[in-house]
Structure formats: C-alpha cells, structure tokens
Write an enzyme that holds these catalytic residues in place. Structure first.
Site, short mmCIF file in Angstrom:
data_model
loop_
_atom_site.label_atom_id
_atom_site.label_comp_id
_atom_site.label_asym_id
_atom_site.label_seq_id
_atom_site.Cartn_x
_atom_site.Cartn_y
_atom_site.Cartn_z
N ASN A 132 0.78 -1.07 0.17
CA ASN A 132 0.07 0.11 0.04
C ASN A 132 0.96 1.25 0.03
OD1 ASN A 132 0.79 0.07 2.37
ND2 ASN A 132 -0.98 -0.18 3.66
N HIS A 134 3.44 1.92 2.15
CA HIS A 134 4.18 2.47 3.47
C HIS A 134 5.51 2.34 3.33
CE1 HIS A 134 3.54 -1.78 5.19
NE2 HIS A 134 4.34 -1.55 5.20
#
Length: 238
Positions: A132, A134
């Site tokens: 995602n 991160h």
C-alpha cells in the site's frame, strides 16, 4: 531518484550489499538505518558473510531500526528485536550499546527515540515498501511531517504480515512504534528495496505518482540521494 533494475531477489540483495559495503568502508563511524521483513534478509546475509570472510569492522558503527511491534515482548520470536539479532547483530561486531530499536507504547517512548536520532545523522537508510506504499510503518495518509510515533496498523498491512504469524491475522499486533516520514527523510542516503509482483503498483506510484500522503513512499521524490533497487517483477510497471 536512481532506479536500478535487476533480475531477481538475489541480484537485488547483491546490489544493496555493494551500496552498504561502500558506506561502511568509507566511514568507520557510519550510522545505519535498518529495516526488517523478508526483503532485507538477503542484504543482511551478505553483510554477515562479508564480516566472516573479510572482517569488515562495525565496532564504531551505530544502527537505528525503523520500527517495532507494540504488544510483543522483545524476546518474542516475531519481534523486530529478535529478527535483527537473528539475521545480523549476533553475527557482527557492532557493540550492543550502539544498537537502537524503538520500543514502547507511549509518546514519551516516541520522543526518546526521536531525541536519540537527533544526536546523529543516518548515513544510509534501508527501506522496504508495503504493497500500500507504506515505508517503515507509516501507513497511507501519514503526514510527511511526522516524526517517531505510534501507528494503528491497517488491515492490509496486518494481512501482509500474517504469514509470519501462522497466517493468523488475529495474532498480528494492531499497533507499532515507527520512525516517522520526517525522521526517515533526514538520512543522507536512502536505499529502497522491492522484490515481487505484489510490489509493482506501489513502486510505480512511488516513481510516477503525484507526491501525496496516500502513498507515503512518494515523499522520496524530494530526497537528494535515493537508490531504488527492484527486481524484474517489482519493476514490471515502470
């Protein structure tokens, strides 16, 4: 941002090791920012092998780890403290007092770690990237100005990490303590590693996307010295 495309995980690890070895060889007092997870294991294996064969000296180096789960004892088999001991620290001559891994569950603990970081400048920061986007445990929509902080882990992150917890998401901690994005960006050099097709979307967004906290890794577009080392699968959308 320099992009290095290599064939596979082993070549990614080889390339990362060459960057790390150059930093440590040129500066005996190097401060190493280190990451956990499956991605940097190959790098650490090469650091250990090099130490055993060529006696690269880490006695004056320091290390600062990105993050740690909240709710796991340091001795827990899945703590990042245990991970680092297993894969690197117990095999090289870096003094225990030079090893820094965040620990705790309060703002005081966060401030203490950030204060320790403020006493040095990280010479090389190793990063992975979540599917995602991160970096560290800075989940999507984390402000770029954030320093060391407590984070509530997203379900996607916990699902991705469930493989380390008998594929049981209920065993995966729901919180972590992590260097913030602003903390990471203070490093002189950043090396981001990615392997596998499941990282391809995040890598493409990081490189080509608009800088936006929805994909935390896009902040790296602003750093002066970033090397992105990706295998063919992770680079498939570049």
């Amino acid at each position: 941002m320099k992009i290095m495309k290599v064939k596979n995980y082993d070549e990614m690890s080889d390339a990362a090791f060459q960057v790390m070895k150059e930093v440590v060889s040129e500066n005996p007092n190097a401060v190493l920012g280190l990451a956990t997870g499956s991605t940097p294991i190959g790098l650490y294996e090469r650091m250990v092998k090099d130490y055993q064969e060529h006696h690269t000296n880490y006695a004056k180096c320091q290390s600062f780890n990105l993050d740690e789960y909240i709710g796991l004892a340091q001795g827990h088999e899945q703590s990042y403290f245990t991970f680092m001991q297993k894969h690197l620290f117990k095999h090289i001559n870096m003094p225990k007092e030079h090893i820094h891994i965040p620990y705790g569950n309060s703002e005081v603990d966060c401030q203490a770690y950030e204060k320790a970081l403020d006493q040095v400048q990280v010479d090389i920061q190793v990063l992975g990237i979540g599917s995602n986007g991160h970096i560290g445990f800075n989940e999507p929509n984390t402000p770029f100005t954030k320093e060391t902080h407590i984070v509530n882990l997203m379900k996607k992150t916990r699902q991705d990490n469930a493989r380390f917890f008998e594929n049981d998401i209920d065993q995966v901690p729901k919180q972590a303590i992590t260097m913030g994005i602003a903390s990471i960006m203070k490093a002189k050099k950043i090396v981001l590693l990615a392997s596998g097709e499941h990282k391809a979307d995040a890598i493409a967004t990081m490189v080509y996307g608009t800088k936006d906290p929805i994909c935390p890794a896009t902040v790296l577009q602003d750093h002066d010295d970033v090397i992105v080392i990706v295998d063919e699968a992770a680079a498939s959308k570049l």
